[in-house]
Design a protein around this motif. Sequence first.
Motif, PDB file in Angstrom:
ATOM      1  N   GLY A 266      70.952 -30.140 -27.111  1.00 15.43           N
ATOM      2  CA  GLY A 266      69.527 -30.095 -27.415  1.00 15.43           C
ATOM      3  C   GLY A 266      69.123 -31.276 -28.293  1.00 15.43           C
ATOM      4  N   THR A 269      69.265 -34.544 -26.200  1.00 15.36           N
ATOM      5  CA  THR A 269      68.169 -34.628 -25.233  1.00 15.36           C
ATOM      6  C   THR A 269      66.829 -34.918 -25.897  1.00 15.36           C
ATOM      7  N   TRP A 270      66.577 -34.296 -27.069  1.00 14.77           N
ATOM      8  CA  TRP A 270      65.234 -34.319 -27.632  1.00 14.77           C
ATOM      9  C   TRP A 270      65.066 -35.168 -28.891  1.00 14.77           C
ATOM     10  N   ALA A 273      62.729 -38.384 -28.632  1.00 13.56           N
ATOM     11  CA  ALA A 273      61.323 -38.052 -28.393  1.00 13.56           C
ATOM     12  C   ALA A 273      60.700 -37.347 -29.589  1.00 13.56           C
ATOM     13  N   LEU A 274      61.454 -36.465 -30.238  1.00 10.77           N
ATOM     14  CA  LEU A 274      60.904 -35.733 -31.376  1.00 10.77           C
ATOM     15  C   LEU A 274      60.640 -36.658 -32.560  1.00 10.77           C
ATOM     16  N   PRO A 393      67.003 -27.881 -23.243  1.00  7.38           N
ATOM     17  CA  PRO A 393      65.852 -28.797 -23.194  1.00  7.38           C
ATOM     18  C   PRO A 393      64.552 -28.082 -22.860  1.00  7.38           C
ATOM     19  N   VAL A 396      63.458 -26.049 -26.165  1.00  2.15           N
ATOM     20  CA  VAL A 396      62.938 -26.900 -27.235  1.00  2.15           C
ATOM     21  C   VAL A 396      61.606 -27.517 -26.823  1.00  2.15           C
ATOM     22  N   GLY A 397      61.496 -27.923 -25.565  1.00  2.00           N
ATOM     23  CA  GLY A 397      60.235 -28.479 -25.080  1.00  2.00           C
ATOM     24  C   GLY A 397      59.101 -27.483 -25.183  1.00  2.00           C
ATOM     25  N   ALA A 409      61.081 -27.245 -33.895  1.00  4.12           N
ATOM     26  CA  ALA A 409      61.986 -27.673 -32.830  1.00  4.12           C
ATOM     27  C   ALA A 409      63.424 -27.682 -33.315  1.00  4.12           C
TER      28      ALA A 409
END
Length: 451
Positions: A266, A269-270, A273-274, A393, A396-397, A409
């Motif tokens: 997680g 992946t994020w 972007a976060l 993903p 969290v999205g 998140a």
Amino acid sequence: MNLPHSSGCTTASASRDASLARPSPYRWVILIACWLSFTLTSIDRSTWGPASVFVGDGLGVPIASLGVFATAYYIGYVISNALGGLGVDRYGPRIVLTTSLTGAGVFMTVFGSTPSATVGIAVQAVVGLFAGADYSAGVRLISSWFPSRRLGLPMGIFTTATSLGTAIANAVVPALIAWHGWGTSYHVFGVLSIVVAVPLFLLVRNQPDAMTARPVSGGAEKDTDPVTGAVRSGSRGRLDFGGIARNRDYVLVCVTGFCGFWGLYGFITWANALMIRGHDMSPGTAGLVVSVFAITAVVAKPVIGYVTDRFCGGARKIPTIAILGVFALALMWFGQLSTPTAFILLSPLLGAAAYGWTPLIVALVPRLVPSSVTGTASGIANAIWQLGSVLVPLAVGAVFSATDSFDAAFVTLAIGPVLAILVIAPVRAGGARRTRDDHPRSGAEKTSPVA
């Protein structure tokens, strides 16, 4: 008159038994072979990240649809993990290891010349179908050649392959694309995988000579302990799927890995972007944070494995709980940060904790099941673990979209390792199987601790 002769035979026999009980130096060759294969298939998997945008441009696929290629790959990869272990236990890890590497290489090369998006998606699924099998082959080989109470270091080295694969792909693929297009990157790593598979096939032996199968009554072949002569479950024995499913400790470890990978993948992946969306961080700085996070794992995995071997007597459960606890706290702490400097300073600790527990549960699985199903059990476990990376993903999205909260998140990510701690806590310390390296030279049998 017979006494000296008898004593000499006893001494020779004892010397031979002691020699057989010592691990073979060839085990390091086996470890390097498994690590190299796993690294190459990890590079094959990671090539998609830096190449994806260029593949989309070349095949006319919009950015929003590029995820279909990755999804197709991971469907094949999860299936391969679940079924590849069956092949390991049925045909031997050497065959599966080299077939996995060869097949992944062949279809990587095919993908580099794919004529359309439809064909490319199908080929990606086949690449994943081959690439996932070498994990269980590597685990079985390493657990066959190394003493079970000294698996932390070799499994730590073995699992650095995933981190190195990501680092190598991100360093080399952009240069190859700039030189001669995205297809070249797939051709280069595909051919390299095929070429390396040939010497590995010639070099790898399934198990030490002392553990080769010997005939027993009824014509079956089973492993024989080199010190006591006791019959152990052999690679050609019948696979007991019911026994695996009823093995409570094994099932708990499978769920533990799922929850742990929820937090790990997680974040991978994020995180970029976060940080970019949540704190207006530049893509370069966000990439630096994640790079430090990943590079730390290359050092952390073998170090943590060695420390648990050397100072914890091969125990896995308690160190895993401790590292998962640090991981959960670090994720929640990360969610409270706001400056680039703070993110960079915390990323090494987060990387060490995020990856540090992985070699421990990889090494734990062979301790919980009979040797005859090590491949099957390891493959199924990894398939279940990888499902965490598939689902997190989306979760969290959804949380970030609903709350627009950076902190929320990362709390969602931290739930994974927290649940992992609760799940692994009931694993019984006395549940380990007896193994050949747990025998002292006198031949008395001991049971290794798990906790």
